[in-house]
Design an enzyme around this catalytic site. Structure first.
Site, PDB file in Angstrom:
ATOM      1  N   ASP B 392       0.870  -1.182   0.000  1.00 25.47           N
ATOM      2  CA  ASP B 392       0.000   0.000   0.000  1.00 25.47           C
ATOM      3  C   ASP B 392       0.909   1.235   0.000  1.00 25.47           C
ATOM      4  O   ASP B 392       1.633   1.494   0.961  1.00 25.47           O
ATOM      5  CB  ASP B 392      -0.872  -0.042   1.267  1.00 25.47           C
ATOM      6  CG  ASP B 392      -1.842   1.125   1.364  1.00 25.47           C
ATOM      7  OD1 ASP B 392      -1.607   2.171   0.720  1.00 25.47           O
ATOM      8  OD2 ASP B 392      -2.842   0.988   2.093  1.00 25.47           O
ATOM      9  N   HIS B 393       0.867   1.991  -1.088  1.00 24.18           N
ATOM     10  CA  HIS B 393       1.804   3.110  -1.219  1.00 24.18           C
ATOM     11  C   HIS B 393       1.548   4.224  -0.220  1.00 24.18           C
ATOM     12  O   HIS B 393       2.375   5.112  -0.033  1.00 24.18           O
ATOM     13  CB  HIS B 393       1.788   3.666  -2.646  1.00 24.18           C
ATOM     14  CG  HIS B 393       3.088   4.303  -3.049  1.00 24.18           C
ATOM     15  ND1 HIS B 393       3.636   5.370  -2.367  1.00 24.18           N
ATOM     16  CD2 HIS B 393       3.963   4.008  -4.047  1.00 24.18           C
ATOM     17  CE1 HIS B 393       4.787   5.719  -2.927  1.00 24.18           C
ATOM     18  NE2 HIS B 393       5.012   4.907  -3.952  1.00 24.18           N
ATOM     19  N   ARG B 394       0.398   4.168   0.472  1.00 23.64           N
ATOM     20  CA  ARG B 394       0.161   5.185   1.500  1.00 23.64           C
ATOM     21  C   ARG B 394       1.015   4.891   2.722  1.00 23.64           C
ATOM     22  O   ARG B 394       1.246   5.739   3.567  1.00 23.64           O
ATOM     23  CB  ARG B 394      -1.317   5.206   1.906  1.00 23.64           C
ATOM     24  CG  ARG B 394      -2.217   5.629   0.775  1.00 23.64           C
ATOM     25  CD  ARG B 394      -3.673   5.440   1.121  1.00 23.64           C
ATOM     26  NE  ARG B 394      -3.999   4.051   1.393  1.00 23.64           N
ATOM     27  CZ  ARG B 394      -5.215   3.596   1.545  1.00 23.64           C
ATOM     28  NH1 ARG B 394      -6.251   4.424   1.446  1.00 23.64           N
ATOM     29  NH2 ARG B 394      -5.440   2.317   1.797  1.00 23.64           N
TER      30      ARG B 394
END
Lengths: 328, 419
Positions: B392-394
Site C-alpha cells: 500500500d503506497h500510503r
C-alpha cells in the site's frame, strides 16, 4: 504433617474419641454402642474407656433415641446419637424433622440442638428392600438440618469433628459399603476439620463435570480413570454435604465443561441429581451444551437376588455410559 | 390509540436489516413479546418481537425491504382502528439498492440445515446459541453434530463460512455494491444457473473491491536462491522424530517474512483513513485454500520470535483445522501482514491483493530448477523462487519495499539466521 492410612470406620472412631476427650459434654448413645462394641464397630472399646455415663446403650426405640438426644442437646449436652441404619430413622422421622431440625427456629433461638445423629446407609449386600435405602435426600429436603455424607475416610474424619463442634443439628450418614475403604488422614492433628457446606474436587478435568456423593464418588472416580484411556477428561466433584449444598463448586466446574452427570446410590425420583439439574438449567442455562444426565439406582425396591440387586444399583459402567452420552 | 412498532436494534453495529417475512397477519391479535417478523442482519436471521399486545393494524413494509433501526414498521392497537397516516408505504426509512452506502445485498439467507425439527425450530444447545450470537455465526447455516442433528458448541466454533477471510471494518463502497448492479438484466434460460451470493461471500467481495479501488498498490518482485534453505530444511527434518512435525518451505518463509517485518516495522503498520496504527506483534496471516473453493487466512502469531519448529507445529495444526472446517476463532484473527503461497501449483510468479487494513502481502511462487549465472559468470542449474510483495503506497514507498524484499532474500539465502 505426617499422614497415616486408615479405614473409614476407624477414622470415624478416632474422630469420636478425640472429640469426646476434647469436650466432656459430648457423649454417645444408641443401640449396641456400648457393650456390643457398636454394630459397625465404630464405638469399639468406648464403654471401657469413657464409662456408662458417656456411652449409653438404648432400648430398641428410634423415637426414644432421637427424642432423648434432642432433649439432651436442648439441655446443654452435645449428644452423638446413633440409629443403626438410616432405614430405621424413618421410625424417628417426626423427632428428626419436627424437633431436631426445627426447635432452634420455633423457639426463636432460645434453644440450640447441637446434636449429631449418626446413621449407616445404603448396603448392596442383599439386605433387601427395607434395609438398603439411601434416602438422605428426603432429610436434606428440610431446612434446619445439616446432612453430611462423606465418601472416604479423610473427609469422614474431618466432617464428623466439624459436625460435633457445630451448634447445628447434623444428620451424619455413613455408607456401609465404604466403612472398610482406606485413605490417609493427618496423623496428629485433632483439629483437622472439613468446612460445613463445602464440596471437594476429587479429580480435575475439562470435558464433563461428574458430581457425586458417598458411593457415587467412588463410581465416578472409577469411571473417570477408565474414560481417560478414551481421551475423555472428567472433573469429579464430591459434594460431601447435601445440606448445605455446595452449588458454587458445581457451577464453577459446569461453566468450564458445559456438561454434567450426577451420580448417586439413591433412587431416581426427586433425588440430588434432580435438584442439581434444576439449578444448573435455571442459573447456567446458556452454559449448557448438552442435556444433564443422572445416574442412580433403578426405580425399584432393592431386590434380594444378588444379580438383580447389582443390576438395580449404579456402577462405573453406567457412569461411563452417561458421560459418553452427554459428550455426543 | 394505535401504538407504533419501531424497528429495534438487534445486535452490535446494526443499522438496518432485511425484512424476510411477517410472521403474523394484519388483523391478528397478539401479545406483548410475540414474534411478528423475521429479519436478516449482517450476521444472522433474527426475530422481531412486538413491544405491545393488541391487534395488528398495519405493516409498513413488504418482505424484501430494508428496515432501518428506529423506523416505524407497523402499528398495533384495537381491532377496527385505522392506521395513522404514515409517510408513504415503503417510504423514507427504506433504503434502495442504488444508494451509495449499502452494506447488504438483498439476498435471501442460505437454506437451513438438518438441525431443524418438524416445527422448523432450530436444534441448538443453549451454549451453542450464545456462542453463535457472540461470534456472529449464522446459526441457521451451521450443521449440527449432536444427537438428532443438534448444534453444539464445537459445531459453532468449527464453523467456517463458504468463502471466509478475517473480518475487518468494512468501508463504504461508492457506486453501489460490487460496482453496482450495472451489468444489465440477468440472463435466463436452461444453460444458465443463477445463484444467490451469501452475505459473507458478498462481504469478502466487497473488501476485495475496496482494496483494489482504494489501496494504491505497487509491486516488487525478487528472485531468491533457495538452495541453502532447501538444504537446511532437509537437515532439520532429518532429525525430526517420527511423530514430530516436519518443517515446510512455507514455514521458513513465514519466519523470514516475520523477521523482515521486524526490521521494517512500517510494513506492520495499518492504514486507518486518517491514522497509522503500528502493531507491535508480528502475526503472519497464511492464505489456505479450502476444498469447496473457499479461502481462509490462518494466523501465525508472534512469528518473529517463535522457533521454526513451533511455527511448523502450529501452522500444521491450524491448516488442518481450516481444511477440516474446525477452525478456532483465534486461528483466523489478528493478522498484521499476510503471505500467500502458490508454489504447490508450480506457479512462476503471481501478484496478490493487499488485505486491508494491512499494508503488505507477500506472494510466493515455486522454487524451480532453472538455468542461472554463477558468480564467475558461468551457466549452471540453480533453485530460484520468485516472491512479489504488494504494498500500500500510503504506508510504504518503493525504496522501502526494495529494501524489504532484499532483506527477505538475504534471510532465505542465509537460512541459519532463521533459527
Amino acid at each position: 504433617m505426617a499422614e497415616k492410612n486408615i479405614q473409614m470406620r476407624e477414622a470415624l472412631r478416632q474422630a469420636l474419641i478425640e472429640e469426646m476427650l476434647r469436650d466432656e459434654r459430648v457423649f454417645v448413645m444408641g443401640q449396641e454402642v456400648g457393650e456390643w462394641q457398636g454394630t459397625h464397630k465404630v464405638t469399639r472399646e468406648f464403654a471401657d474407656r469413657f464409662g456408662e455415663r458417656r456411652v449409653r446403650d438404648t432400648p430398641i426405640s428410634e423415637m426414644a433415641i432421637a427424642g432423648t438426644a434432642v432433649g439432651a442437646a436442648m439441655a446443654g449436652l452435645r449428644p452423638v446419637a446413633e440409629i443403626m441404619t438410616i432405614n430405621f430413622a424413618f421410625v424417628a422421622f417426626d423427632a428428626i424433622i419436627n424437633h431436631m431440625a426445627k426447635v432452634h427456629y420455633m423457639f426463636n433461638g432460645q434453644f440450640t440442638v447441637p446434636m449429631v445423629m449418626r446413621v449407616a446407609s445404603g448396603w448392596g449386600d442383599q439386605a433387601t428392600a427395607t434395609h438398603s435405602h439411601t434416602p438422605e435426600v428426603i432429610f436434606a429436603h428440610f431446612p434446619g438440618l445439616y446432612v453430611a455424607m462423606p465418601s472416604n475416610a479423610r473427609d469422614a474424619y474431618g466432617m464428623l469433628k466439624t459436625s460435633i463442634r457445630d451448634d447445628n443439628p447434623v444428620l451424619f450418614s455413613e455408607t456401609i459399603a465404604l466403612y472398610p475403604s482406606v485413605s490417609s488422614i493427618p496423623d496428629n492433628n485433632p483439629d483437622y476439620l472439613v468446612p460445613v457446606g463445602k464440596g471437594d474436587i476429587k479429580r480435575s478435568g475439562d470435558h464433563v463435570t461428574v458430581v457425586g456423593y458417598a458411593r457415587g464418588v467412588a463410581w465416578a472416580l472409577e469411571a473417570a480413570k477408565e474414560l481417560e484411556k478414551e481421551g475423555i477428561s472428567c472433573e469429579v466433584i464430591d459434594l460431601r454435604w447435601l445440606r448445605p449444598l455446595d452449588l458454587e463448586i458445581v457451577y464453577r466446574s459446569f461453566m468450564k465443561t458445559n456438561r454434567c452427570v450426577i451420580v448417586e446410590e439413591a433412587l431416581p425420583m426427586f433425588n440430588v441429581g434432580a435438584e442439581i439439574s434444576a439449578k444448573l438449567q435455571e442459573d447456567l442455562f446458556d452454559y449448557m451444551d448438552a442435556p444433564i444426565k443422572r445416574v442412580s439406582a433403578m426405580d425399584v425396591p432393592l431386590p434380594y437376588a444378588r444379580e438383580i440387586e447389582l443390576m438395580a444399583l449404579p456402577n462405573a459402567q453406567k457412569v461411563m455410559q452417561a458421560v459418553r452420552e452427554v459428550l455426543r | 390509540m394505535a401504538k407504533e412498532i419501531v424497528m429495534p436494534n438487534l445486535g452490535m453495529d446494526m443499522d438496518e436489516a432485511l425484512l424476510i417475512t411477517w410472521t403474523k397477519n394484519v388483523g391478528d391479535t397478539i401479545s406483548q413479546g410475540d414474534v411478528i417478523a423475521e429479519v436478516e442482519t449482517d450476521k444472522t436471521t433474527v426475530e422481531v418481537e412486538s413491544p405491545v399486545g393488541g391487534t395488528i393494524i398495519a405493516f409498513q413494509y413488504e418482505p424484501g425491504a430494508n428496515l432501518k433501526v428506529g423506523a416505524v414498521i407497523g402499528y398495533v392497537g384495537d381491532a377496527g382502528e385505522a392506521a395513522p397516516a404514515a409517510g408513504g408505504g415503503n417510504g423514507a426509512a427504506a433504503t434502495s439498492s442504488a444508494q451509495s452506502t449499502p452494506v447488504q445485498a438483498p439476498a435471501t439467507p442460505a437454506p437451513a440445515t438438518v438441525a431443524t425439527d418438524d416445527g422448523g425450530r432450530l436444534k441448538a444447545s443453549p451454549l451453542a446459541r450464545r456462542i453463535a450470537e457472540d461470534m456472529g455465526v449464522p446459526l441457521g447455516q451451521v450443521s449440527g453434530s449432536g444427537p438428532q442433528g443438534r448444534i453444539t458448541r464445537r459445531d459453532v466454533e468449527g464453523y467456517t463460512p463458504p468463502a471466509a477471510a478475517p473480518v475487518v471494518a468494512s468501508s463504504p463502497v461508492t457506486g453501489g455494491f460490487f460496482g453496482g448492479a450495472s451489468y444489465g438484466k440477468l440472463p435466463e434460460g436452461s444453460d444458465i444457473e443463477v445463484s444467490e451470493i451469501s452475505k459473507l461471500r458478498a462481504r469478502i467481495g466487497e473488501r476485495m473491491v475496496t482494496s483494489k479501488q482504494q489501496v494504491p498498490h505497487f509491486y516488487v518482485t525478487m528472485e531468491i536462491n533457495m538452495d541453502d534453505a532447501v538444504r537446511l530444511r532437509k537437515a532439520l527434518n532429518a532429525v525430526v522424530p517420527d511423530n514430530g512435525v516436519r518443517i515446510s518451505v512455507n514455514d521458513m518463509i513465514v519466519k523470514a517474512l516475520a523477521l523482515t517485518t521486524r526490521a521494517f516495522p512500517n510494513f506492520n503498520t495499518h492504514f486507518y483513513g486518517d491514522r497509522f496504527v503500528l502493531h507491535r506483534r508480528i502475526n503472519v496471516g497464511i492464505a489456505v485454500a479450502l476444498d469447496n473453493g473457499g479461502l481462509i487466512n490462518v494466523v501465525c502469531k508472534d512469528a518473529d520470535i517463535k522457533s521454526l519448529g513451533s511455527i511448523a507445529m502450529e501452522n500444521k495444526g491450524m491448516i488442518q483445522r481450516a481444511r477440516d472446517g474446525k477452525v478456532k476463532p483465534e486461528d483466523v484473527s489478528g493478522s498484521t501482514i499476510t503471505i500467500s503461497n502458490l508454489g504447490m501449483y508450480d506457479v512462476d510468479n503471481f501478484i496478490a491483493i493487499v488485505n486491508p487494513p494491512e499494508a503488505a502481502i507477500l506472494a510466493v511462487g515455486a522454487a524451480r530448477q532453472i538455468p542461472v549465472v554463477t558468480e564467475n559468470g558461468e551457466l549452471a542449474v540453480g533453485s530460484r523462487m520468485k516472491a512479489t510483495i504488494s504494498v500500500d503506497h500510503r504506508v510504504g514507498n518503493g525504496a522501502e519495499a526494495g529494501e524489504f524484499i532484499k532483506y527477505l532474500k538475504d534471510l532465505l539465502e542465509s537460512p541459519m539466521r532463521l533459527l
